[in-house]
Write a protein that holds these residues in place. Structure first.
Motif, PDB file in Angstrom:
ATOM      1  N   SER A 152      -3.277 -24.387 -31.160  1.00 38.92           N
ATOM      2  CA  SER A 152      -3.319 -23.653 -29.889  1.00 38.92           C
ATOM      3  C   SER A 152      -4.433 -24.175 -28.983  1.00 38.92           C
ATOM      4  O   SER A 152      -4.349 -24.074 -27.752  1.00 38.92           O
ATOM      5  CB  SER A 152      -3.523 -22.158 -30.144  1.00 38.92           C
ATOM      6  N   PHE A 153      -5.474 -24.761 -29.581  1.00 34.79           N
ATOM      7  CA  PHE A 153      -6.549 -25.317 -28.763  1.00 34.79           C
ATOM      8  C   PHE A 153      -6.065 -26.519 -27.958  1.00 34.79           C
ATOM      9  O   PHE A 153      -6.655 -26.858 -26.934  1.00 34.79           O
ATOM     10  CB  PHE A 153      -7.739 -25.711 -29.650  1.00 34.79           C
ATOM     11  N   MET A 154      -5.006 -27.190 -28.433  1.00 37.48           N
ATOM     12  CA  MET A 154      -4.447 -28.294 -27.647  1.00 37.48           C
ATOM     13  C   MET A 154      -3.888 -27.787 -26.328  1.00 37.48           C
ATOM     14  O   MET A 154      -4.009 -28.442 -25.289  1.00 37.48           O
ATOM     15  CB  MET A 154      -3.355 -28.998 -28.455  1.00 37.48           C
ATOM     16  N   VAL A 155      -3.277 -26.602 -26.363  1.00 31.55           N
ATOM     17  CA  VAL A 155      -2.768 -26.012 -25.121  1.00 31.55           C
ATOM     18  C   VAL A 155      -3.935 -25.659 -24.197  1.00 31.55           C
ATOM     19  O   VAL A 155      -3.851 -25.821 -22.969  1.00 31.55           O
ATOM     20  CB  VAL A 155      -1.916 -24.768 -25.429  1.00 31.55           C
ATOM     21  N   LEU A 156      -5.038 -25.195 -24.782  1.00 33.37           N
ATOM     22  CA  LEU A 156      -6.217 -24.875 -23.978  1.00 33.37           C
ATOM     23  C   LEU A 156      -6.775 -26.129 -23.312  1.00 33.37           C
ATOM     24  O   LEU A 156      -7.165 -26.104 -22.136  1.00 33.37           O
ATOM     25  CB  LEU A 156      -7.277 -24.221 -24.863  1.00 33.37           C
ATOM     26  N   VAL A 157      -6.802 -27.237 -24.056  1.00 40.11           N
ATOM     27  CA  VAL A 157      -7.248 -28.510 -23.484  1.00 40.11           C
ATOM     28  C   VAL A 157      -6.332 -28.920 -22.338  1.00 40.11           C
ATOM     29  O   VAL A 157      -6.789 -29.413 -21.293  1.00 40.11           O
ATOM     30  CB  VAL A 157      -7.284 -29.601 -24.575  1.00 40.11           C
ATOM     31  N   ALA A 158      -5.026 -28.726 -22.523  1.00 36.08           N
ATOM     32  CA  ALA A 158      -4.078 -29.050 -21.461  1.00 36.08           C
ATOM     33  C   ALA A 158      -4.346 -28.206 -20.216  1.00 36.08           C
ATOM     34  O   ALA A 158      -4.236 -28.696 -19.081  1.00 36.08           O
ATOM     35  CB  ALA A 158      -2.655 -28.830 -21.955  1.00 36.08           C
ATOM     36  N   ALA A 159      -4.702 -26.937 -20.412  1.00 33.63           N
ATOM     37  CA  ALA A 159      -5.002 -26.071 -19.269  1.00 33.63           C
ATOM     38  C   ALA A 159      -6.233 -26.574 -18.513  1.00 33.63           C
ATOM     39  O   ALA A 159      -6.276 -26.532 -17.273  1.00 33.63           O
ATOM     40  CB  ALA A 159      -5.215 -24.636 -19.746  1.00 33.63           C
ATOM     41  N   PHE A 160      -7.242 -27.074 -19.248  1.00 35.58           N
ATOM     42  CA  PHE A 160      -8.422 -27.628 -18.580  1.00 35.58           C
ATOM     43  C   PHE A 160      -8.062 -28.881 -17.777  1.00 35.58           C
ATOM     44  O   PHE A 160      -8.669 -29.153 -16.734  1.00 35.58           O
ATOM     45  CB  PHE A 160      -9.511 -27.952 -19.603  1.00 35.58           C
ATOM     46  N   ASN A 161      -7.093 -29.647 -18.264  1.00 37.10           N
ATOM     47  CA  ASN A 161      -6.634 -30.805 -17.497  1.00 37.10           C
ATOM     48  C   ASN A 161      -5.990 -30.372 -16.185  1.00 37.10           C
ATOM     49  O   ASN A 161      -6.181 -31.018 -15.151  1.00 37.10           O
ATOM     50  CB  ASN A 161      -5.627 -31.607 -18.330  1.00 37.10           C
TER      51      ASN A 161
END
Length: 413
Positions: free
Chosen positions: A276-285
């Protein structure tokens, strides 16, 4: 959130930057790619783990039932009455007598440890869909025919029509001691249930033949039970447990395989949390790409404000722009995830061929193939998480755009 024609036009313009804004377009493309990969990874991992658990449960339950009533000492006397009591218990759909005993088999000088199972004819016929060669219907009482697992057949080199010898150490007593009982059986069928341990050890025969081989007379070792709701098996069989206290023990699939399924559940939750942290990283992008867009469009924003564009309109334009990036990435991630799941077996084979490693060893993974089962609820949660974080990532850049002071920006223009 409905957009006016003006807001829709500007949002579309910002989603497709011009030639002089190649860097902004690159950052937006990277944001879409990160969202796509994160969503695809979540879909793939969760589907494979769900498939692994479901496939393992289906195959284990298919052979052992949802629960087993096993007698103390290995012999269940008066088993007909016990069987009738179990069958009449509310919630029980099926109950069958079963004999299971670890023995040895030999063929052409090769010796393997096996697990002899004596089944009713109905249970034997249920294995017909798992037969890879031979005819399971030839397993008739007194005919001397058996069905063996595919891995066992490979290990001892046996084929359909060959005669294997099963050795029972508890043979008949003679003046010279106990002589092991050795009986030859013809291999009538070879089956594959997909669980390595079962395919490597199981030898199936009619229950009457198993009683003769084991010299146990008209007794059995256990009763296999199927229930309406596997998750409530303990509650359903509670009356049977109380009735047979001191004579037999009732073990359900959760107890028998508790370590395995608890480990799978912990791993499943941990993987979902970590990915789920990968989705969070995507949101920061998405957030960073929108911040760059706002900085690049500061003059345009100021001009729109002087022409009458409201703060609310600017908020809607940039929220729509960022959210659309997240939505495109989410849809692309779903498509990529389903494609990978569909071609998972060739992909695993290709990676193994390139790396020279066996990525799916049945001896370690229990199952002979890589399973997959997609849960619509989990897919909805993954999509909801990706879209929600994408929406949150748009709020700060949109607020900054709406807070632009046109006087300060255009003062020196």
């Amino acid at each position: 959130m409905l957009l006016s024609p003006f807001e829709r036009t500007i949002a579309k313009r910002y989603l497709l930057p011009g030639r002089g804004e190649a860097f902004i377009a690159l950052v937006a493309s990277i944001s879409i790619g990160v969202v796509m990969l994160s969503v695809a990874m979540l879909v793939i991992v969760m589907s494979v783990m769900n498939g692994f658990r479901a496939e393992l449960l289906d195959k284990i339950v298919g052979l052992n039932g949802h629960a087993i009533v096993q007698a103390y000492g290995g012999r269940l006397d008066d088993w007909e009455n016990v069987l009738q009591e179990v069958r009449t218990t509310p919630g029980v759909t099926e109950a069958s007598p079963l004999i299971e005993q670890p023995l040895l088999t030999t063929f052409n000088g090769r010796v393997e440890a096996i697990l002899v199972r004596g089944n009713t004819m109905r249970d034997i016929s249920d294995l017909s869909s798992n037969v890879v060669s031979g005819n399971i219907s030839e397993l008739q009482p007194g005919e001397g025919n058996v069905a063996i697992g595919s891995r066992l057949a490979q290990n001892i080199g046996a084929r359909v029509g060959d005669t294997i010898t099963i050795i029972n150490p508890q043979g008949r007593s003679t003046p010279f001691g106990t002589v092991p009982r050795q009986i030859g059986y013809r291999v009538a069928a070879i089956f594959e249930v997909g669980i390595y341990d079962y395919d490597q050890a199981f030898v199936i025969m009619p229950m009457q033949d198993a009683q003769t081989l084991l010299l146990i007379g008209d007794t059995i070792g256990m009763i296999e039970v199927q229930v309406t709701d596997p998750d409530r098996v303990s509650e359903i069989l509670a009356p049977v447990t109380r009735s047979l206290a001191g004579r037999a023990v009732v073990s359900d699939w959760k107890t028998i395989n508790s370590t395995l399924f608890e480990a799978l559940q912990v791993e499943r939750v941990a993987m979902a949390f970590a990915l789920s942290f990968m989705v969070l990283v995507a949101a920061f992008n998405i957030l960073s790409s929108l911040v760059m867009l706002v900085r690049a469009k500061t003059r345009d924003i100021a001009i729109m404000r002087t022409m009458g564009a409201t703060r609310k309109s600017l908020m809607k334009i940039f929220v729509t722009t960022g959210f659309t990036v997240g939505a495109i990435g989410t849809v692309a991630g779903l498509v990529l995830g389903f494609i990978v799941l569909f071609f998972r077996e060739p992909i695993v084979a290709f990676i193994g061929l390139v790396t020279g490693q066996n990525l799916w060893d049945p001896q370690v993974r229990f199952l002979s193939t890589l399973p997959s089962r997609t849960d619509p609820v989990e897919i909805a949660l993954i999509v909801g998480l990706a879209l929600f974080l994408s929406f949150l990532a748009t709020l700060y850049p949109a607020w900054k755009a709406a807070s632009t002071d046109p006087v300060e920006v255009l003062r020196y223009e």
